[in-house]
Write an enzyme that holds these catalytic residues in place. Sequence first.
Site, PDB file in Angstrom:
ATOM      1  N   GLU A   1      -2.866   0.520  11.352  1.00 25.91           N
ATOM      2  CA  GLU A   1      -2.794   1.964  11.100  1.00 25.91           C
ATOM      3  C   GLU A   1      -3.212   2.737  12.340  1.00 25.91           C
ATOM      4  OE1 GLU A   1      -4.690   3.713   7.641  1.00 25.91           O
ATOM      5  OE2 GLU A   1      -4.113   2.003   6.402  1.00 25.91           O
TER       6      GLU A   1
ATOM      7  N   ASP B   1      -6.624   1.092  13.528  1.00 24.17           N
ATOM      8  CA  ASP B   1      -7.104  -0.001  12.683  1.00 24.17           C
ATOM      9  C   ASP B   1      -6.408  -1.277  13.132  1.00 24.17           C
ATOM     10  OD1 ASP B   1      -8.698   1.719  11.313  1.00 24.17           O
ATOM     11  OD2 ASP B   1      -7.455   1.835   9.514  1.00 24.17           O
TER      12      ASP B   1
ATOM     13  N   LYS C   1       0.831  -1.213   0.000  1.00 27.08           N
ATOM     14  CA  LYS C   1       0.000   0.000   0.000  1.00 27.08           C
ATOM     15  C   LYS C   1       0.858   1.252   0.000  1.00 27.08           C
ATOM     16  CE  LYS C   1      -0.914  -0.918   4.927  1.00 27.08           C
ATOM     17  NZ  LYS C   1      -1.963  -1.206   5.916  1.00 27.08           N
TER      18      LYS C   1
ATOM     19  N   ARG D   1     -12.076  -0.734  13.531  1.00 23.57           N
ATOM     20  CA  ARG D   1     -11.746   0.659  13.843  1.00 23.57           C
ATOM     21  C   ARG D   1     -12.031   0.872  15.331  1.00 23.57           C
ATOM     22  NH1 ARG D   1     -11.425   5.540  11.331  1.00 23.57           N
ATOM     23  NH2 ARG D   1      -9.853   4.402  10.139  1.00 23.57           N
TER      24      ARG D   1
ATOM     25  N   ARG E   1     -15.072  -3.658   9.992  1.00 23.77           N
ATOM     26  CA  ARG E   1     -15.423  -3.440   8.585  1.00 23.77           C
ATOM     27  C   ARG E   1     -15.050  -4.701   7.816  1.00 23.77           C
ATOM     28  NH1 ARG E   1     -12.011   1.903   8.795  1.00 23.77           N
ATOM     29  NH2 ARG E   1     -10.719   0.321   9.794  1.00 23.77           N
TER      30      ARG E   1
ATOM     31  N   ARG F   1     -10.139  -5.863   1.111  1.00 27.60           N
ATOM     32  CA  ARG F   1     -10.192  -4.604   1.857  1.00 27.60           C
ATOM     33  C   ARG F   1     -11.530  -4.482   2.574  1.00 27.60           C
ATOM     34  NH1 ARG F   1      -9.506  -0.530  -2.873  1.00 27.60           N
ATOM     35  NH2 ARG F   1     -11.107  -1.946  -3.648  1.00 27.60           N
TER      36      ARG F   1
ATOM     37  N   ASN G   1      -4.938   6.295  12.709  1.00 24.59           N
ATOM     38  CA  ASN G   1      -5.541   7.394  11.943  1.00 24.59           C
ATOM     39  C   ASN G   1      -5.694   8.626  12.820  1.00 24.59           C
ATOM     40  OD1 ASN G   1      -6.553   6.054   9.232  1.00 24.59           O
ATOM     41  ND2 ASN G   1      -6.892   4.599  10.888  1.00 24.59           N
TER      42      ASN G   1
END
EC number: 6.3.2.3
Length: 316
Positions: free
Chosen positions: A281, A273, A160, A210, A225, A233, A283
């Site tokens: 991640e 994440d 990514k 999340r 998600r 994804r 965020n």
Amino acid sequence: MIKLGIVMDPIANINIKKDSSFAMLLEAQRRGYELHYMEMGDLYLINGEARAHTRTLNVKQNYEEWFSFVGEQDLPLADLDVILMRKDPPFDTEFIYATYILERAEEKGTLIVNKPQSLRDCNEKLFTAWFSDLTPETLVTRNKAQLKAFWEKHSDIILKPLDGMGGASIFRVKEGDPNLGVIAETLTEHGTRYCMAQNYLPAIKDGDKRVLVVDGEPVPYCLARIPQGGETRGNLAAGGRGEPRPLTESDWKIARQIGPTLKEKGLIFVGLDIIGDRLTEINVTSPTCIREIEAEFPVSITGMLMDAIEARLQQQ
């Protein structure tokens, strides 16, 4: 009365059912705050003073007509008690310039959520390197040969860019995939840009979670998600299905380990994440998922946030 400013993308274009910034505005208004609306173009510096053209805002939970402007003024940003920086990525040079303008207001005593310097310091993908015991195996490089060696070692990897959002340009490269070379060239722009490689986590099938953290404190519920139709994804923007859930033991452990660092850096509202028990991640620019979680569980995330803001304002 607390004067709260918000810098965001055009409010006329948001989906209020899902928009976290809108949820924050509703809670702030419920508490009697005066709301000042700004877009990036409204911010400016004059002889070192941070100022903005702001519009005083009313909001309501109405799908036909969710906002109205009730006044406009040009004022020093230092006149506001707190400013929410809620501009969505891309995190580009324009975004960085805006953080410098906000930092001038911060020096005069305005609380900025999140702290401008930390927005610049904490890249959403790279910041996980400071917590490498919690992440998947991770390589950040421009070098195609290193990417190939990493792929040969793990045989199933995710590639990514460092500056994407919403699942954009995320590739899964399995064993024997003939496309690794072209994907590596595309993401690194022929060796001129860094990209990230991580070993593929099969737990993505159960969702990319999340987890929201408010001034160092984890929210007890998250939004998983879940990828749909063979996707790798989970991002809602990439068609993933959102499923609110209580935090697992490993979610709590990760969030509690990172929380104190976030608080210390003035990162008051952050979205982690997590896939399985691995952090992927952090965020910091404009985390979302408030509305989906609040719709399912008896928790006021916006209430936690405004409480944290009020506590910080009292400490100043």
